[in-house]
Design a protein around this motif. Structure first.
Motif, PDB file in Angstrom:
ATOM      1  N   GLU A 123      -8.297   4.088   6.371  1.00  8.95           N
ATOM      2  CA  GLU A 123      -8.548   4.139   4.967  1.00  8.95           C
ATOM      3  C   GLU A 123      -8.149   4.827   3.928  1.00  8.95           C
ATOM      4  N   ARG A 124      -7.512   5.996   4.560  1.00 13.63           N
ATOM      5  CA  ARG A 124      -6.995   7.109   3.666  1.00 13.63           C
ATOM      6  C   ARG A 124      -5.474   6.925   3.585  1.00 13.63           C
ATOM      7  N   GLU A 125      -4.865   6.020   4.487  1.00 17.21           N
ATOM      8  CA  GLU A 125      -3.338   6.100   4.460  1.00 17.21           C
ATOM      9  C   GLU A 125      -2.386   5.970   3.461  1.00 17.21           C
ATOM     10  N   ILE A 126      -2.914   4.624   2.717  1.00 14.30           N
ATOM     11  CA  ILE A 126      -2.437   4.216   1.318  1.00 14.30           C
ATOM     12  C   ILE A 126      -2.378   5.290   0.189  1.00 14.30           C
ATOM     13  N   PRO A 127      -3.627   5.855   0.158  1.00 16.34           N
ATOM     14  CA  PRO A 127      -4.057   6.835  -0.917  1.00 16.34           C
ATOM     15  C   PRO A 127      -3.139   8.127  -0.623  1.00 16.34           C
ATOM     16  N   VAL A 128      -2.890   8.346   0.501  1.00 16.56           N
ATOM     17  CA  VAL A 128      -2.163   9.482   0.985  1.00 16.56           C
ATOM     18  C   VAL A 128      -0.449   9.168   0.660  1.00 16.56           C
ATOM     19  N   VAL A 129      -0.058   7.991   0.976  1.00 15.36           N
ATOM     20  CA  VAL A 129       1.137   7.535   0.597  1.00 15.36           C
ATOM     21  C   VAL A 129       1.369   7.628  -0.823  1.00 15.36           C
ATOM     22  N   TRP A 130       0.518   7.062  -1.667  1.00 14.34           N
ATOM     23  CA  TRP A 130       0.574   7.102  -3.103  1.00 14.34           C
ATOM     24  C   TRP A 130       0.792   8.496  -3.487  1.00 14.34           C
ATOM     25  N   ALA A 131       0.025   9.395  -3.007  1.00  7.69           N
ATOM     26  CA  ALA A 131      -0.038  10.874  -3.522  1.00  7.69           C
ATOM     27  C   ALA A 131       1.336  11.377  -3.398  1.00  7.69           C
ATOM     28  N   VAL A 132       2.006  11.209  -2.104  1.00  9.80           N
ATOM     29  CA  VAL A 132       3.362  11.774  -1.710  1.00  9.80           C
ATOM     30  C   VAL A 132       4.252  11.334  -2.606  1.00  9.80           C
ATOM     31  N   ALA A 133       4.303   9.731  -2.808  1.00  7.96           N
ATOM     32  CA  ALA A 133       5.221   9.083  -3.502  1.00  7.96           C
ATOM     33  C   ALA A 133       5.243   9.558  -5.325  1.00  7.96           C
ATOM     34  N   LYS A 134       3.994   9.910  -5.602  1.00 11.28           N
ATOM     35  CA  LYS A 134       4.227  10.555  -7.071  1.00 11.28           C
ATOM     36  C   LYS A 134       4.789  11.996  -7.141  1.00 11.28           C
ATOM     37  N   GLY A 135       4.540  12.675  -5.995  1.00 12.93           N
ATOM     38  CA  GLY A 135       5.019  13.855  -5.647  1.00 12.93           C
ATOM     39  C   GLY A 135       6.581  13.836  -5.647  1.00 12.93           C
ATOM     40  N   VAL A 178     -16.676  14.574  10.346  1.00 10.34           N
ATOM     41  CA  VAL A 178     -15.416  15.690  10.198  1.00 10.34           C
ATOM     42  C   VAL A 178     -15.040  15.588   8.420  1.00 10.34           C
ATOM     43  N   ASP A 179     -14.901  16.770   8.010  1.00 10.47           N
ATOM     44  CA  ASP A 179     -14.273  16.596   6.724  1.00 10.47           C
ATOM     45  C   ASP A 179     -12.617  16.762   6.860  1.00 10.47           C
ATOM     46  N   LEU A 180     -11.840  15.872   6.493  1.00 11.24           N
ATOM     47  CA  LEU A 180     -10.353  16.096   6.818  1.00 11.24           C
ATOM     48  C   LEU A 180      -9.710  16.224   5.109  1.00 11.24           C
ATOM     49  N   VAL A 181     -10.292  16.718   4.147  1.00 15.71           N
ATOM     50  CA  VAL A 181      -9.927  16.764   3.042  1.00 15.71           C
ATOM     51  C   VAL A 181      -8.546  17.807   2.885  1.00 15.71           C
ATOM     52  N   GLN A 182      -8.583  19.027   3.726  1.00 17.19           N
ATOM     53  CA  GLN A 182      -7.753  20.075   3.670  1.00 17.19           C
ATOM     54  C   GLN A 182      -6.491  19.601   4.461  1.00 17.19           C
ATOM     55  N   PHE A 183      -6.861  18.704   5.664  1.00 14.04           N
ATOM     56  CA  PHE A 183      -5.930  18.275   6.460  1.00 14.04           C
ATOM     57  C   PHE A 183      -5.061  17.300   5.795  1.00 14.04           C
ATOM     58  N   GLY A 217      11.761   2.278  -2.535  1.00 18.13           N
ATOM     59  CA  GLY A 217      11.975   1.760  -1.266  1.00 18.13           C
ATOM     60  C   GLY A 217      11.570   2.625  -0.216  1.00 18.13           C
ATOM     61  N   VAL A 218      11.701   3.886   0.020  1.00 20.77           N
ATOM     62  CA  VAL A 218      11.104   4.675   1.081  1.00 20.77           C
ATOM     63  C   VAL A 218       9.627   4.287   1.120  1.00 20.77           C
ATOM     64  N   TYR A 219       8.931   4.778  -0.004  1.00 22.60           N
ATOM     65  CA  TYR A 219       7.576   4.763   0.144  1.00 22.60           C
ATOM     66  C   TYR A 219       6.977   3.312   0.151  1.00 22.60           C
ATOM     67  N   GLY A 220       7.601   2.286  -0.241  1.00 23.09           N
ATOM     68  CA  GLY A 220       7.077   1.041   0.092  1.00 23.09           C
ATOM     69  C   GLY A 220       7.142   0.779   1.637  1.00 23.09           C
ATOM     70  N   LEU A 221       8.466   1.341   2.109  1.00 26.34           N
ATOM     71  CA  LEU A 221       8.395   0.899   3.745  1.00 26.34           C
ATOM     72  C   LEU A 221       7.544   1.872   4.342  1.00 26.34           C
ATOM     73  N   VAL A 222       7.319   3.160   3.854  1.00 29.09           N
ATOM     74  CA  VAL A 222       6.425   3.817   4.596  1.00 29.09           C
ATOM     75  C   VAL A 222       4.936   3.459   4.525  1.00 29.09           C
ATOM     76  N   GLY A 223       4.551   2.684   3.431  1.00 25.35           N
ATOM     77  CA  GLY A 223       3.420   2.160   3.212  1.00 25.35           C
ATOM     78  C   GLY A 223       3.004   1.064   4.419  1.00 25.35           C
ATOM     79  N   ALA A 224       4.115   0.183   4.441  1.00 26.45           N
ATOM     80  CA  ALA A 224       3.988  -0.920   5.326  1.00 26.45           C
ATOM     81  C   ALA A 224       4.006  -0.267   6.831  1.00 26.45           C
ATOM     82  N   ILE A 225       4.622   0.536   7.108  1.00 22.13           N
ATOM     83  CA  ILE A 225       4.895   0.917   8.592  1.00 22.13           C
ATOM     84  C   ILE A 225       3.541   1.542   9.149  1.00 22.13           C
ATOM     85  N   VAL A 226       2.854   2.376   8.128  1.00 24.85           N
ATOM     86  CA  VAL A 226       1.671   2.979   8.546  1.00 24.85           C
ATOM     87  C   VAL A 226       0.360   2.035   8.591  1.00 24.85           C
ATOM     88  N   LYS A 227       0.742   0.796   7.917  1.00 22.55           N
ATOM     89  CA  LYS A 227      -0.369  -0.074   7.794  1.00 22.55           C
ATOM     90  C   LYS A 227      -0.167  -0.951   9.178  1.00 22.55           C
TER      91      LYS A 227
END
Length: 296
Positions: free
Chosen positions: A52-64, A132-137, A186-196
């Protein structure tokens, strides 16, 4: 007179856009190897978080990544305007870094195989425990992915800059900006598709207990981990080929060796050169580290 001036202006605009389109296509082709590596590395970087956190993480990296490009594109334009003689040395340094990173990755995989397996097992156990809290992870994952993206984005921008160097400022701005935006989406669209992929496969198997869609879901579940492994191998090979290719094309003595060669021979040469250059860089780096430890 006004009509003729307007037509001349439109003709100039069309000419510029044609040049931009052609140069963007060439830049995209030249940077495709780094793009493949970028895709593979970032897919690996964001893998391992809860579904459930994969897309938010991908989006955070894409913004970076967009922030990285917003820094790198103006910096590249400044270099082109003020110190164009630095473009080739920067390309060579970037190529050497890619080769070094590829060899270092392979060596780490071989030398620390047991340690990596233990870390993966510990992570898997943590992920299945909802308390388990994985926020720091997640924060560490995002930080590492953005850092990796900065390095590879710099490679993409510098390679593209080498293609448009000598062109007018408007063309440089349009090509570099277009490459930066297109590559990021292109990269983060594909990354999002791959991880899902695995989630899509699980949804299909649960929604359709039998039939073609059920088998498709099972196929996606089987494909997802194999795709990640394949991307890791392809990404590492791309690092050597792109890094070796940068060295071969920007060092005259090496360029003459492959000039006019068949594409397969040139690719093999670039791959071998990338591995050799990366191994030399790793040996040098380890030597420097050993000297530093000895002095301290």
């Amino acid at each position: 007179m006004a009509g003729a001036s307007l037509l001349t202006l439109l003709d100039d605009i069309v000419t510029v856009l044609d040049d931009v389109a052609i140069l963007t296509k060439v830049a995209a082709k030249k940077t495709s190897g780094v793009l493949g590596d970028d895709l593979a590395l970032n897919a690996q970087q964001v893998a391992g978080v809860r579904a459930e956190r994969e897309i938010p993480v991908v989006w955070a990296v894409a913004k970076g990544s967009f922030v990285n490009k917003a820094i790198l594109v103006p910096a590249a334009l400044l270099i082109s305007a003020l110190a164009p003689m630095l473009i080739v040395p920067l390309l060579i340094l970037g190529g050497l870094f890619l080769c070094f990173e590829g060899v270092e990755k392979v060596w780490h995989k071989i030398a620390h195989r047991d340690e990596e397996a233990a870390q993966e097992e510990a992570l898997t156990e943590a992920l299945i425990q909802p308390e388990v809290d994985l926020v720091q992870f997640e924060a560490d994952k995002i930080k590492g992915a953005v850092r990796t993206d900065f390095i590879l984005s710099a490679e993409i921008i510098v390679i593209a800059l080498g293609i448009v160097s000598g062109k007018d400022l408007t063309t440089q701005v349009l090509v570099l900006s277009g490459i930066a935006v297109a590559m990021t989406i292109g990269v983060y669209g594909l990354v999002g598709a791959i991880v899902k992929l695995d989630d899509a496969g699980l949804w299909l198997t649960q929604r359709h207990p039998n039939g073609a869609l059920h088998h498709l879901g099972r196929g996606l579940l089987a494909l997802a981990p194999q795709l990640m492994k394949a991307l890791a191998v392809v990404g590492t090979a791309a690092m050597f080929m792109v890094g070796g290719g940068i060295l071969a094309h920007n060092i005259p003595a090496l360029h003459h060796l492959v000039e006019g060669a068949h594409w397969a021979a040139e690719t093999g040469f670039n791959l071998g050169l990338g591995v050799a250059a990366g191994a030399c860089c790793l040996l040098l780096w380890n030597g420097v580290q050993a000297l530093r430890r000895k002095k301290s």
